[in-house]
Design a protein around this motif. Structure first.
Motif, PDB file in Angstrom:
ATOM      1  N   LYS A 334       0.805  -1.239   0.000  1.00 24.97           N
ATOM      2  CA  LYS A 334       0.000   0.000   0.000  1.00 24.97           C
ATOM      3  C   LYS A 334       0.831   1.279   0.000  1.00 24.97           C
ATOM      4  N   VAL A 335       2.029   1.204   0.552  1.00 29.28           N
ATOM      5  CA  VAL A 335       2.847   2.427   0.622  1.00 29.28           C
ATOM      6  C   VAL A 335       3.989   2.407  -0.414  1.00 29.28           C
ATOM      7  N   ALA A 336       3.891   1.490  -1.394  1.00 32.55           N
ATOM      8  CA  ALA A 336       4.904   1.431  -2.454  1.00 32.55           C
ATOM      9  C   ALA A 336       4.903   2.765  -3.204  1.00 32.55           C
ATOM     10  N   GLY A 337       6.081   3.297  -3.444  1.00 31.08           N
ATOM     11  CA  GLY A 337       6.199   4.575  -4.162  1.00 31.08           C
ATOM     12  C   GLY A 337       5.984   5.792  -3.279  1.00 31.08           C
ATOM     13  N   LYS A 338       5.410   5.547  -2.113  1.00 29.77           N
ATOM     14  CA  LYS A 338       5.091   6.689  -1.228  1.00 29.77           C
ATOM     15  C   LYS A 338       6.124   6.878  -0.114  1.00 29.77           C
ATOM     16  N   VAL A 339       6.735   5.784   0.312  1.00 31.61           N
ATOM     17  CA  VAL A 339       7.742   5.901   1.376  1.00 31.61           C
ATOM     18  C   VAL A 339       9.030   5.176   0.970  1.00 31.61           C
ATOM     19  N   PHE A 340      10.138   5.657   1.517  1.00 38.70           N
ATOM     20  CA  PHE A 340      11.357   4.850   1.509  1.00 38.70           C
ATOM     21  C   PHE A 340      11.757   4.706   2.966  1.00 38.70           C
ATOM     22  N   ARG A 341      12.555   3.685   3.241  1.00 35.55           N
ATOM     23  CA  ARG A 341      12.861   3.414   4.649  1.00 35.55           C
ATOM     24  C   ARG A 341      14.363   3.459   4.908  1.00 35.55           C
ATOM     25  N   ILE A 342      14.706   4.083   6.033  1.00 33.35           N
ATOM     26  CA  ILE A 342      16.079   4.002   6.527  1.00 33.35           C
ATOM     27  C   ILE A 342      16.026   3.105   7.756  1.00 33.35           C
ATOM     28  N   ALA A 343      16.720   1.974   7.685  1.00 36.93           N
ATOM     29  CA  ALA A 343      16.753   1.085   8.848  1.00 36.93           C
ATOM     30  C   ALA A 343      17.897   1.529   9.743  1.00 36.93           C
ATOM     31  N   HIS A 344      17.651   1.515  11.040  1.00 41.98           N
ATOM     32  CA  HIS A 344      18.710   1.896  11.986  1.00 41.98           C
ATOM     33  C   HIS A 344      18.739   0.888  13.119  1.00 41.98           C
ATOM     34  N   LEU A 345      19.101  -0.336  12.738  1.00 39.22           N
ATOM     35  CA  LEU A 345      19.191  -1.383  13.765  1.00 39.22           C
ATOM     36  C   LEU A 345      20.412  -2.252  13.538  1.00 39.22           C
ATOM     37  N   GLY A 346      20.804  -2.872  14.639  1.00 39.49           N
ATOM     38  CA  GLY A 346      21.921  -3.806  14.553  1.00 39.49           C
ATOM     39  C   GLY A 346      23.237  -3.126  14.874  1.00 39.49           C
ATOM     40  N   ASP A 347      24.275  -3.562  14.177  1.00 36.71           N
ATOM     41  CA  ASP A 347      25.642  -3.114  14.452  1.00 36.71           C
ATOM     42  C   ASP A 347      25.867  -1.756  13.792  1.00 36.71           C
ATOM     43  N   LEU A 348      25.555  -0.688  14.525  1.00 38.18           N
ATOM     44  CA  LEU A 348      25.456   0.616  13.896  1.00 38.18           C
ATOM     45  C   LEU A 348      25.925   1.721  14.841  1.00 38.18           C
ATOM     46  N   ASN A 349      26.524   2.772  14.264  1.00 32.68           N
ATOM     47  CA  ASN A 349      26.883   3.946  15.072  1.00 32.68           C
ATOM     48  C   ASN A 349      26.547   5.222  14.301  1.00 32.68           C
ATOM     49  N   GLU A 350      26.867   6.348  14.935  1.00 29.75           N
ATOM     50  CA  GLU A 350      26.432   7.628  14.364  1.00 29.75           C
ATOM     51  C   GLU A 350      27.000   7.870  12.959  1.00 29.75           C
ATOM     52  N   LEU A 351      28.312   7.632  12.812  1.00 31.92           N
ATOM     53  CA  LEU A 351      28.916   8.000  11.527  1.00 31.92           C
ATOM     54  C   LEU A 351      28.456   7.093  10.398  1.00 31.92           C
ATOM     55  N   MET A 352      28.114   5.841  10.741  1.00 37.06           N
ATOM     56  CA  MET A 352      27.525   4.990   9.701  1.00 37.06           C
ATOM     57  C   MET A 352      26.195   5.595   9.250  1.00 37.06           C
ATOM     58  N   LEU A 353      25.409   6.050  10.234  1.00 45.32           N
ATOM     59  CA  LEU A 353      24.092   6.601   9.879  1.00 45.32           C
ATOM     60  C   LEU A 353      24.206   7.928   9.135  1.00 45.32           C
ATOM     61  N   VAL A 354      25.276   8.678   9.424  1.00 41.50           N
ATOM     62  CA  VAL A 354      25.485   9.920   8.665  1.00 41.50           C
ATOM     63  C   VAL A 354      25.554   9.603   7.167  1.00 41.50           C
ATOM     64  N   SER A 355      26.181   8.472   6.833  1.00 41.07           N
ATOM     65  CA  SER A 355      26.289   8.123   5.404  1.00 41.07           C
ATOM     66  C   SER A 355      24.909   7.883   4.802  1.00 41.07           C
ATOM     67  N   ALA A 356      24.015   7.266   5.575  1.00 47.96           N
ATOM     68  CA  ALA A 356      22.663   7.020   5.065  1.00 47.96           C
ATOM     69  C   ALA A 356      21.908   8.335   4.905  1.00 47.96           C
ATOM     70  N   LEU A 357      22.046   9.208   5.892  1.00 48.55           N
ATOM     71  CA  LEU A 357      21.339  10.495   5.821  1.00 48.55           C
ATOM     72  C   LEU A 357      21.880  11.328   4.660  1.00 48.55           C
ATOM     73  N   ALA A 358      23.208  11.354   4.532  1.00 50.41           N
ATOM     74  CA  ALA A 358      23.818  12.139   3.448  1.00 50.41           C
ATOM     75  C   ALA A 358      23.378  11.579   2.094  1.00 50.41           C
ATOM     76  N   GLY A 359      23.392  10.259   1.968  1.00 49.98           N
ATOM     77  CA  GLY A 359      23.006   9.629   0.703  1.00 49.98           C
ATOM     78  C   GLY A 359      21.542   9.871   0.373  1.00 49.98           C
ATOM     79  N   ALA A 360      20.686   9.806   1.383  1.00 55.30           N
ATOM     80  CA  ALA A 360      19.253  10.043   1.150  1.00 55.30           C
ATOM     81  C   ALA A 360      19.036  11.499   0.747  1.00 55.30           C
ATOM     82  N   GLU A 361      19.754  12.386   1.422  1.00 60.36           N
ATOM     83  CA  GLU A 361      19.636  13.821   1.136  1.00 60.36           C
ATOM     84  C   GLU A 361      20.082  14.131  -0.300  1.00 60.36           C
ATOM     85  N   MET A 362      21.232  13.579  -0.679  1.00 62.43           N
ATOM     86  CA  MET A 362      21.748  13.822  -2.034  1.00 62.43           C
ATOM     87  C   MET A 362      20.788  13.268  -3.078  1.00 62.43           C
TER      88      MET A 362
END
Ligand SMILES: Cc1ncc(COP(=O)(O)O)c(C=O)c1O
Length: 399
Positions: A334-362
Motif C-alpha cells: 500500500k505504501v509502495a512509491g510513497k515511502v522509503f525506509r532508513i533502517a537503523h538497527l543492529g551493528d550501527l553507530n552515528e557516523l555509519m548513519l550519517v552516510s545514510a542520511l547524506a546519501g538520502a539527502e543527495m
C-alpha cells in the motif's frame, strides 16, 4: 563501484566483524559429545534476549516467516478463531499465513502508520464471552511503516477481559533492538529472525514459548513436523537437534549474544533510540514526515519516510543504490512509491548513519525534492554530539 557499500535495509543488517569471524570455521560434528556443551548455554542465554525465565527457546533453520508458522501450528487447530490487527505488510502477511492454515481470522484494520488499536482489541475480547478467540496476534514492530506497538497494553486488554487466548507476538524487527519483555507482558510465543537485531545472516528463526503455549500443543491439531516444538524440545533437552542444525549460524549467534551482553541490553536499546531520534530529526529538517502517525508509534529500528508530492519513493531507492551505493528500504504494498525506509538497527553507530542520511539527502535533491543540502545531516550531527555519552580515551574521559 570502489569503496564500501552502505546497507540500511531493515534486514539483513550489518554483521559485525566478530560474528563473521566466529562463523569462519571448519564444519563441525553436530552429534559429537562436545556439541551439547555449546548448545545448552546458547539456548539458555537466548532467554535473556526475550526477557523470559519461564519460556523455552527454540532455534530453527529458517526465517521469521517460519517462526510465524511454528507459532500457530504448535498451538492452534483448523477453524480456530484468531484476532489480528492489520496495519502494514507484515501484519498482513501473518494474517494471510493463518488463513492458509485454515484459521478463521477476525481482522481489525487500522490505518498504515498507526499501531495496534488496543481499544478495539479490548472490545473484541470483551465481546467474546464464549472464548472462541484462541489466539491474539500482535506485530510489535511493523517494519513496513516503522511503527512500534504497545504489547503490554495488549496483555492488559486480555487480562481486563479475563480472556484465556494466547498472545503471539511478532518481534522480528524489535527483539534485541527494542525492549521486549516476554514474561512481564505475558507473551506466549515470541518470534524473531537472525538477520535483524541479532546481527547475523538470514537463516535462523528464533522462537520463545511460554509454558501455557507449550501445553496447548497437546490439543493443537494443525499439521506440523519440521517445526514441531515437541520434537525440538526432546532433542534440545540433551543439547542436540532433531535434524542437521545450521551450526555455522549457531556459532555466529553465540558471538552476537556475547556482543549484546557485553554492551548491555539496556545500552543496546538506548543506542537504538538515540540513533533513531537523530534520523527523525533529520527527516523533520528535510521538511518531510514519517509514515508513523504519532510519536508513541515511532520505531527505533526503522523509519519509513513519506516522499514529497511528485517524487516516486521507488526512484529514491533505485537512485541511492545505483549512484551512491546506498541500500534503503523500499515502500511495500500500500505504501509502495510513497515511502522509503532508513533502517537503523543492529551493528550501527552515528557516523555509519550519517552516510545514510547524506546519501538520502543527495538522492532526494537529485530527484528535485526541495531539501536543503546538509540540513538533515546537520541536525542529526548536533543531536548526536550533544547526547553522546562520555567515552574513555586512555585514562582521559572525553565528553
Ligand atoms: C515484522 C516482520 N515480521 C516478519 C518478517 C518475515 O521475516 P523473514 O523475512 O525473516 O521470513 C519480517 C521481515 O522483514 C518482518 O519485518
Amino acid at each position: 563501484m570502489p569503496g564500501q557499500r552502505h546497507l540500511f535495509i531493515p534486514g539483513p543488517t550489518n554483521v559485525p566483524q566478530a560474528v563473521r569471524q566466529a562463523m569462519d570455521i571448519a564444519m563441525e560434528d553436530h552429534r559429537s559429545p562436545e556439541f551439547p556443551g555449546f548448545v545448552l548455554p546458547l539456548l539458555q542465554d537466548l532467554k535473556r534476549v526475550f526477557k523470559t525465565a519461564q519460556g523455552t527457546t527454540f532455534v530453527f533453520p529458517g526465517t521469521g516467516t517460519l517462526g510465524w508458522e511454528a507459532a500457530i501450528a504448535n498451538t492452534l487447530s483448523p477453524g480456530d478463531v484468531v484476532l489480528a490487527a492489520r496495519f502494514g505488510q507484515f501484519s498482513h502477511l501473518w494474517i494471510e499465513l493463518c488463513r492458509r492454515h485454515g484459521l478463521e481470522v477476525e481482522v481489525i484494520d487500522a490505518a498504515w502508520g498507526e499501531g495496534i488499536p488496543v481499544e478495539r482489541y479490548a472490545e473484541a475480547l470483551a465481546a467474546d464471552r464464549a472464548h472462541r478467540i484462541k489466539a491474539v496476534l500482535a506485530c510489535h514492530n511493523e517494519t513496513a511503516t516503522g511503527v512500534t506497538s504497545d504489547i503490554a497494553a495488549v496483555r492488559k486488554a486480555l487480562d481486563a477481559a479475563g480472556h484465556p487466548a494466547l498472545l503471539l507476538v511478532d518481534g522480528v524487527s524489535s527483539i534485541a533492538s527494542i525492549d521486549f519483555r516476554m514474561d512481564e507482558w505475558g507473551v506466549d510465543v515470541a518470534i524473531t529472525g537472525s538477520q535483524k537485531g541479532l546481527m547475523l545472516p538470514a537463516g535462523l528463526a528464533v522462537v520463545a514459548v511460554s509454558p501455557k503455549a507449550l501445553a496447548r500443543r497437546e490439543q493443537a491439531k494443525l499439521t506440523r513436523s519440521y517445526y514441531d516444538f515437541a520434537e525440538m524440545q526432546r532433542a534440545n533437552k540433551d543439547g542436540f537437534f532433531p535434524y542437521t542444525p545450521a551450526t555455522t549460524l549457531l556459532r555466529g549467534l553465540r558471538a552476537s549474544l556475547d556482543l549484546l551482553f557485553a554492551e548491555g541490553l539496556d545500552n543496546v536499546f538506548a543506542r537504538h533510540h538515540r540513533l533513531a531520534e537523530g534520523v527523525r530529526r533529520a527527516v523533520a529538517a528535510w521538511g518531510l514526515t514519517l509514515c508513523a502517525k504519532a510519536p508513541k508509534w515511532h520505531s527505533d529500528t526503522v523509519s519509513a519516510i513519506v516522499v514529497p508530492e511528485g517524487i516516486d519513493a521507488a526512484e529514491v531507492v533505485k537512485r541511492a543504490y545505483a549512484r551512491y551505493g546506498l541500500s534503503l528500504g523500499v515502500g511495500l504494498s500500500k505504501v509502495a512509491g510513497k515511502v522509503f525506509r532508513i533502517a537503523h538497527l543492529g551493528d550501527l553507530n552515528e557516523l555509519m548513519l550519517v552516510s545514510a542520511l547524506a546519501g538520502a539527502e543527495m538522492t532526494l535533491r537529485d530527484l528535485g525534492a526541495p531539501v536543503e543540502a546538509g540540513s538533515g545531516v546537520a541536525v542529526a550531527e548536533e543531536y548526536w554530539r550533544k547526547t553522546a555519552r562520555p567515552v574513555e580515551l586512555g585514562k582521559r574521559q572525553v565528553a
